[in-house]
Scaffold this motif. Structure first.
Motif, mmCIF file in Angstrom:
data_model
loop_
_atom_site.group_PDB
_atom_site.id
_atom_site.type_symbol
_atom_site.label_atom_id
_atom_site.label_comp_id
_atom_site.label_asym_id
_atom_site.label_seq_id
_atom_site.Cartn_x
_atom_site.Cartn_y
_atom_site.Cartn_z
ATOM 1 N N SER A 101 8.664 -42.976 -9.495
ATOM 2 C CA SER A 101 7.493 -41.842 -8.924
ATOM 3 C C SER A 101 6.703 -41.760 -10.074
ATOM 4 O O SER A 101 7.192 -42.814 -10.907
ATOM 5 N N TYR A 136 3.238 -38.652 -6.542
ATOM 6 C CA TYR A 136 4.225 -38.879 -5.612
ATOM 7 C C TYR A 136 5.568 -39.038 -5.979
ATOM 8 O O TYR A 136 6.299 -40.028 -6.806
ATOM 9 N N GLU A 137 6.153 -38.007 -5.684
ATOM 10 C CA GLU A 137 7.386 -37.384 -6.446
ATOM 11 C C GLU A 137 8.152 -37.386 -5.611
ATOM 12 O O GLU A 137 8.984 -37.447 -5.637
ATOM 13 N N ARG A 138 7.797 -36.730 -4.762
ATOM 14 C CA ARG A 138 8.518 -35.733 -3.573
ATOM 15 C C ARG A 138 9.818 -37.230 -2.708
ATOM 16 O O ARG A 138 11.176 -36.605 -2.367
ATOM 17 N N PRO A 155 10.597 -40.510 -3.676
ATOM 18 C CA PRO A 155 11.212 -40.435 -4.463
ATOM 19 C C PRO A 155 12.332 -39.841 -4.958
ATOM 20 O O PRO A 155 13.495 -39.570 -5.202
ATOM 21 N N SER A 214 10.775 -43.815 -13.271
ATOM 22 C CA SER A 214 10.383 -42.910 -12.522
ATOM 23 C C SER A 214 9.573 -41.293 -13.294
ATOM 24 O O SER A 214 10.552 -41.352 -14.268
ATOM 25 N N VAL A 224 10.125 -38.327 -12.387
ATOM 26 C CA VAL A 224 10.636 -37.644 -11.921
ATOM 27 C C VAL A 224 12.282 -37.627 -12.854
ATOM 28 O O VAL A 224 12.711 -36.848 -12.812
#
Length: 403
Positions: A194, A198-200, A202, A295, A297
């Protein structure tokens, strides 16, 4: 190198979005989705009593993801799951109603899938999962690989019909190139790492990994007291640690994250106290873990529920591959790829170092949980390292089981 988690976030609750992503309800959804995957079967949970005795602990259990969905890696759970979720959401928007996974092969949903292209960068295993997911639903896949991805791994991805795109540079550079081209062409990036904003997706990939934890907990006589698990960008470690923290609460195990010394982005992030990108140096044999930027997240989860961070060297990874292939008497042989046994290598280093052993409170009552994150995803390299083919190791194990 070894480092205890002394960050302010340590032992704080997961933020609501991460708790929802990695919680029990989400994991139940993942398992329901798995029922619609070809070749789905729970992977083995091996007990290694002889090794446990040698290391002075009560038990060692290894979840063997080398058998997962015909792809040979835990990554089979993540990328394909995210692709399926994204298709069902797109179909729901196009059809104006909720679309269930049981409709995956319906003509209406397949028609929507044909309009989609999913893309990602990979060291090998994640790209294979995304490509398999795309083939399953009827979408196109574009997979970006850097020079360190072996021809054998590239071929294993391409067999699912994916377009293979070569990128000069490191894994992290291939991630950026995939994002650039996907944005220009209207493709959907299905990444396991992530970035800001842009997290959802991953998170969905990580959510897919929770299934292996649920399977393991059902089979273990008692929950683990300690977990050692390998780490690339952090997704698998965060998924396992986060889910166990939610399910077990105050009884959660002590959790140690293990990095390759040559690509220790999570370790260095823990040392710095915030996400850092490390310099690209000499490649590591642990190719599936060769990542230089964490990442976001995954780090957010690990900063709260990981208790320690450590690194292992190249020779540790090689040694544990050979040990798992030729185990102590009575223990099953396990085919572990170059990155597969890294958690066990971390345990062995901890058990042999009095200071680390004391810091992690490892003793004769400790129940250890490990994940063999990959089998021989490059069989030629495996045979070169171990001295026997994966089939020969597996055959020896089968003969031992029959004896």
């Amino acid at each position: 190198m070894f480092l205890l988690n002394t960050l302010p976030a340590h032992n704080k609750p997961l933020i609501p979005v991460d708790a929802e992503t990695l919680g029990e309800s989400a994991a139940e959804t993942v398992e329901r989705f798995l029922e619609h995957r070809a070749n789905h079967a729970e992977t083995p949970l091996h007990s290694l009593p002889a090794l446990a005795a040698a290391l002075g602990v009560a038990s060692i259990h290894v979840k063997d993801e080398g058998h997962r969905l015909g792809l040979g890696s835990f990554k089979a759970l993540g990328g394909a799951y995210a692709v399926i979720r994204l298709l069902l959401e797109e179909a729901g928007e196009k059809l104006g109603r909720a679309v269930d996974v049981s409709e995956l092969q319906s003509p209406e949903v397949r028609a929507v899938a044909r309009t989609m292209t999913v893309a990602c960068a990979t060291d090998g295993n994640h790209g294979r999962s995304v490509a398999q997911g795309a083939e399953l639903v009827g979408a196109r896949a574009a997979i970006f690989v850097h020079p360190g991805v072996s021809d054998e791994r590239v071929a294993a991805i391409a067999r699912f019909g994916a377009d293979m795109i070569r990128v000069d540079g490191t894994y992290d550079e291939s991630v950026r190139e995939a994002a650039r081209i996907a944005e220009a062409r209207g493709w959907t990036i299905v990444s396991d790492t992530s970035l800001p904003g842009y997290e959802r997706i991953p998170g969905l990939v990580m959510q897919g990994y929770t299934a292996l934890v649920r399977e393991a907990l059902r089979k273990m006589p008692e929950p683990p007291t300690h977990v050692f698990i390998q780490c690339g960008v952090g997704g698998i470690a965060a998924a396992v640690a986060g889910h166990l923290a939610i399910v077990l609460g105050d009884e959660r195990p002590i959790f140690a994250v293990v990095d390759p010394a040559r690509a220790a982005c999570i370790f260095e992030t823990a040392r710095a106290g915030h996400p850092v990108t490390i310099a690209h140096g000499e490649p590591t044999i642990m190719a599936m873990l060769e990542c230089y930027e964490p990442s976001l997240v995954a780090w957010r989860v690990l900063s709260r529920v990981a208790d320690a961070f450590m690194t292992i060297d190249e020779e540790d990874a090689v040694s544990v591959m050979r040990q798992l292939a030729d185990p102590a008497a009575g223990d099953p042989a396990i085919v572990a790829g170059e990155s597969g046994g890294v958690g066990l290598a971390g345990l062995m280093k901890a058990a042999s170092d009095p200071a680390i052993k004391a810091a992690l409170r490892i003793d004769g009552q400790s129940r250890i949980f490990l994940v063999n994150t990959e089998g021989a995803t490059d069989p030629g390299k495996y045979e070169e390292i171990v001295g026997r083919s994966p089939a020969a190791v597996a055959a020896k194990n089968a003969m031992g089981a029959e004896a």
